[in-house]
Scaffold this motif. Structure first.
Motif, short mmCIF file in Angstrom:
data_model
loop_
_atom_site.label_atom_id
_atom_site.label_comp_id
_atom_site.label_asym_id
_atom_site.label_seq_id
_atom_site.Cartn_x
_atom_site.Cartn_y
_atom_site.Cartn_z
N THR A 46 0.88 -1.17 0.08
CA THR A 46 -0.15 0.15 -0.05
C THR A 46 0.62 1.26 -0.01
OG1 THR A 46 -1.52 -1.26 1.09
CG2 THR A 46 -1.89 1.45 1.40
N MET A 47 1.92 1.13 0.45
CA MET A 47 2.82 2.29 0.61
C MET A 47 3.22 3.16 -0.71
SD MET A 47 5.82 1.08 3.57
CE MET A 47 5.37 0.91 5.30
N GLN A 48 3.27 4.42 -0.80
CA GLN A 48 3.49 5.06 -1.85
C GLN A 48 5.12 6.01 -1.67
OE1 GLN A 48 1.73 5.08 -4.66
NE2 GLN A 48 0.67 3.46 -3.65
N LYS A 49 5.53 6.20 -2.68
CA LYS A 49 6.79 7.04 -2.64
C LYS A 49 6.20 8.57 -1.77
CE LYS A 49 10.47 8.90 -5.51
NZ LYS A 49 11.24 8.81 -6.73
N ASP A 92 5.51 8.73 1.29
CA ASP A 92 4.90 8.22 2.73
C ASP A 92 5.98 8.52 3.74
OD1 ASP A 92 2.44 8.03 1.50
OD2 ASP A 92 2.38 5.89 1.93
N ILE A 102 9.32 6.79 2.60
CA ILE A 102 9.35 5.94 1.51
C ILE A 102 9.81 6.50 0.19
CG2 ILE A 102 8.00 3.89 0.27
CD1 ILE A 102 8.26 3.96 3.40
N GLN A 118 11.01 4.07 -2.44
CA GLN A 118 10.58 3.24 -3.54
C GLN A 118 9.55 2.39 -3.28
OE1 GLN A 118 13.48 0.50 -4.83
NE2 GLN A 118 12.69 0.28 -7.11
N THR A 119 8.53 2.21 -4.12
CA THR A 119 7.36 1.35 -3.68
C THR A 119 7.71 0.00 -3.76
OG1 THR A 119 6.65 1.26 -5.88
CG2 THR A 119 5.42 2.95 -4.55
N ALA A 120 6.85 -0.75 -3.40
CA ALA A 120 7.05 -2.31 -3.02
C ALA A 120 7.67 -3.19 -4.33
CB ALA A 120 5.66 -3.42 -2.73
N VAL A 169 10.32 -2.22 0.56
CA VAL A 169 10.27 -1.03 0.04
C VAL A 169 11.75 -0.30 0.38
CG1 VAL A 169 7.83 -0.77 0.32
CG2 VAL A 169 9.42 0.02 2.18
#
Length: 145
Positions: free
Chosen positions: A41-44, A46, A65, A67-69, A91
């Motif tokens: 779910t994480m976004q650059k 965050d 964060i 880079q995303t997953a 991430v």
């Protein structure tokens, strides 16, 4: 508007100080499906609290964060899915700043406004969401003398 997270690491495995030294790292080794879904779910952009688990039991810094997953390269052959695919992700994160005062688990437990925080409800979950209100309270506690 960024989302907020709390990510746990045992200091003897990977500490806040090590992240400061490295300048950025790939957050890997997550082997819980709920925590993995949070990583997905994480976004650059965050932001996440870096929480020292087991030793210290405290939020010690803030990271972003970057880079995303992507697939977690630390996966072993016996951790692959039945079809041979890698089910785990990580991430990239970079340190933003240490908290002026670490916010201990005991302090979070004592703060009435944080009684619904995932840190208290799901103590073993290594990656968890933090609401904007909880985030602001933790930042406030980190500035308190």
């Amino acid at each position: 508007m960024p989302a907020y997270w709390l990510m746990k690491s045992e200091p003897f495995k990977y500490s806040w100080e090590q992240l400061l030294h490295d300048g950025e790292t790939f957050w890997d080794g997550v082997r819980n499906h709920v925590a993995k879904n949070h990583l997905l779910t994480m976004q650059k952009g965050d932001e996440a609290l870096f929480y020292h688990s087991n030793e210290g039991k405290a939020c010690v810094g803030v990271m972003r964060i970057t880079q995303t997953a992507t697939p977690d390269a630390t996966v072993t052959d016996d951790e692959l899915s039945k079809d041979g695919t890698n089910p785990w992700v990580g991430v990239r994160v970079a340190p933003l700043h240490p908290l002026a005062t670490p916010v201990t688990l005991a302090r979070v437990k004592a703060e009435l406004r944080l009684q619904q925080m995932a840190l208290l409800k799901y103590q073993r979950l290594s990656v968890q969401p933090v609401t904007p209100v909880e985030w602001a309270i933790v930042q406030e506690l980190a500035q308190a003398k």
